[in-house]
Motif scaffolding. Structure first.
Motif, PDB file in Angstrom:
ATOM      1  N   GLU A 263      10.732  14.330 -13.502  1.00 28.78           N
ATOM      2  CA  GLU A 263      10.689  15.056 -14.775  1.00 28.78           C
ATOM      3  C   GLU A 263       9.346  15.753 -14.965  1.00 28.78           C
ATOM      4  O   GLU A 263       9.277  16.896 -15.433  1.00 28.78           O
ATOM      5  CB  GLU A 263      10.937  14.083 -15.937  1.00 28.78           C
ATOM      6  CG  GLU A 263      12.343  13.514 -15.992  1.00 28.78           C
ATOM      7  CD  GLU A 263      13.377  14.568 -16.359  1.00 28.78           C
ATOM      8  OE1 GLU A 263      12.988  15.640 -16.857  1.00 28.78           O
ATOM      9  OE2 GLU A 263      14.576  14.314 -16.137  1.00 28.78           O
ATOM     10  N   ALA A 264       8.267  15.066 -14.609  1.00 30.87           N
ATOM     11  CA  ALA A 264       6.932  15.646 -14.779  1.00 30.87           C
ATOM     12  C   ALA A 264       6.749  16.873 -13.900  1.00 30.87           C
ATOM     13  O   ALA A 264       6.145  17.870 -14.311  1.00 30.87           O
ATOM     14  CB  ALA A 264       5.865  14.596 -14.464  1.00 30.87           C
ATOM     15  N   VAL A 266       9.169  18.878 -12.797  1.00 33.35           N
ATOM     16  CA  VAL A 266       9.996  19.944 -13.361  1.00 33.35           C
ATOM     17  C   VAL A 266       9.276  20.615 -14.512  1.00 33.35           C
ATOM     18  O   VAL A 266       9.231  21.851 -14.619  1.00 33.35           O
ATOM     19  CB  VAL A 266      11.352  19.376 -13.820  1.00 33.35           C
ATOM     20  CG1 VAL A 266      12.099  20.406 -14.679  1.00 33.35           C
ATOM     21  CG2 VAL A 266      12.206  18.976 -12.624  1.00 33.35           C
ATOM     22  N   GLU A 267       8.685  19.812 -15.400  1.00 34.93           N
ATOM     23  CA  GLU A 267       7.989  20.370 -16.563  1.00 34.93           C
ATOM     24  C   GLU A 267       6.734  21.135 -16.161  1.00 34.93           C
ATOM     25  O   GLU A 267       6.448  22.214 -16.689  1.00 34.93           O
ATOM     26  CB  GLU A 267       7.619  19.246 -17.527  1.00 34.93           C
ATOM     27  CG  GLU A 267       6.913  19.726 -18.784  1.00 34.93           C
ATOM     28  CD  GLU A 267       6.601  18.599 -19.745  1.00 34.93           C
ATOM     29  OE1 GLU A 267       5.919  18.867 -20.758  1.00 34.93           O
ATOM     30  OE2 GLU A 267       7.041  17.455 -19.494  1.00 34.93           O
ATOM     31  N   ALA A 268       5.983  20.574 -15.204  1.00 29.81           N
ATOM     32  CA  ALA A 268       4.708  21.193 -14.831  1.00 29.81           C
ATOM     33  C   ALA A 268       4.893  22.533 -14.128  1.00 29.81           C
ATOM     34  O   ALA A 268       4.088  23.451 -14.308  1.00 29.81           O
ATOM     35  CB  ALA A 268       3.915  20.242 -13.938  1.00 29.81           C
ATOM     36  N   GLY A 270       7.946  24.364 -14.042  1.00 30.62           N
ATOM     37  CA  GLY A 270       9.012  25.209 -14.554  1.00 30.62           C
ATOM     38  C   GLY A 270      10.176  25.362 -13.592  1.00 30.62           C
ATOM     39  O   GLY A 270      10.720  26.466 -13.438  1.00 30.62           O
TER      40      GLY A 270
END
Length: 339
Positions: A263-264, A266-268, A270
């Motif tokens: 998840e981290a 993916v968020e970092a 994009g």
């Protein structure tokens, strides 16, 4: 405690299976891969019943006295010394080398024990000491058949991104701080790597990059060693760690941590359509092919980074700049490297 036993990884895992999961995650066990010589190393903090037929070496008990136990052919010997003693018992290195059947290990064991297992008193210090023992024995391992004593990192690079001004600022900073030994290599798309050619196993951290403008993106560290892995760090030094193909088996189930790492990432970065593939990659402990190449593809980071990590002859040369000199250099250092 550091256990080196003439037993397979599966046999040690079976012996450790009855141990309960401790409240302190630092006290979980770890079992390494079995060497061709038949020896396997493990870290375990709890007393565990081991078959009496195993030849073994067991190092480390917190406090006083310090203890080394060796067993050969069912006969066990225990050597102890006080933390206040100026030396270890003279026969200990020879007993270890004889038990292992590896005479080349006597000298490095003597050096490691004398340097690191005198005066240590806490669990944290002992863990560090045993890591240093493993490090001291690294050279002997390749020559003698010793098993892998810990999950080692052999090469590491830091990945960051920034415009040409930021990259040049950092390169000038590294040129000025020659003692640090960092070099910056441009790999395309505003991405760059930072590593040390002299100490490739010791990578830079995000704070080594904070003196230049534009330090506002997550940092990704790639490493190879006993397997390979990545560390995601933000500018507050928060970390997400992922490892693949290490050959080590751990007591704790890290599935939740692996999901968090996915998840981290993916968020970092994009990640869009490849988010599911990225989650699957993070969930896997063993991966066919190169997991780092797959990771960079999913994060849309140039794979040239792997040429730098692997010291490939076709890797681009580090960015070459002159350190700012005279008054200008002093001004740049005073104001954090900004021109």
């Amino acid at each position: 405690m550091l256990l080196i036993a003439r037993a397979s990884q599966d046999e040690i895992l079976a012996a450790f299976a009855p141990l309960p999961l401790p409240d302190d995650p630092d006290r979980t066990w770890h079992v390494g891969p079995t060497a061709p010589s038949g020896w396997t190393a493990a870290r375990v903090e709890e007393e565990v019943a081991l078959p009496e037929t195993w030849d073994l070496v067991l190092l480390g008990e917190v406090g006083d006295p310090r203890v080394v136990r060796v067993r050969t052919g069912g006969a066990e010997r225990r050597y102890a010394w006080s933390i206040h003693d100026g030396s270890i018992p003279a026969e200990v290195p020879a007993a270890i080398a004889s038990t292992l059947g590896m005479p080349d290990t006597e000298a490095p064991f003597r050096l490691a024990l004398e340097e690191h297992l005198l005066g240590e008193t806490t669990a944290e210090e002992e863990d560090l000491a045993l890591s240093q023992v493993a490090e001291a024995l690294g050279g002997a391992r390749s020559r003698s058949g010793l098993p892998e004593l810990e999950n080692d990192t052999f090469r590491e690079v830091l990945l960051d991104r920034g415009d040409a001004s930021r990259r040049r600022d950092l390169a000038e900073q590294f040129a000025y701080d020659e003692d640090e030994g960092w070099v910056l290599t441009e790999i395309g798309g505003d991405w760059f790597t930072v590593h040390s050619p002299d100490t490739p196993e010791l990578g830079a951290g995000p704070f080594d990059l904070d003196d230049a403008s534009g330090a506002d993106h997550p940092v990704l560290v790639l490493w190879r060693g006993s397997g390979s892995g990545a560390v995601l760090e933000d500018r507050e030094d928060l970390m997400e760690l992922i490892m693949w193909n290490t050959g080590w088996v751990e007591q704790n189930d890290d599935s939740a941590e692996r999901a968090t790492t996915g998840e981290a990432l993916v968020e970092a970065f994009g990640v869009g359509e490849g988010a599911r593939r990225l989650h699957d990659l993070c969930a896997a402990r063993t991966v066919d092919g190169d997991p780092l190449a797959q990771l960079l593809e999913l994060l849309d980071i140039p794979r040239t980074a792997l040429l730098v990590l692997d010291d490939d002859p076709s890797a681009p040369e580090p960015l070459s700049v002159d350190a700012p000199g005279g008054f200008l250099r002093g001004v740049r250092r005073l104001f954090g490297g900004r021109g």
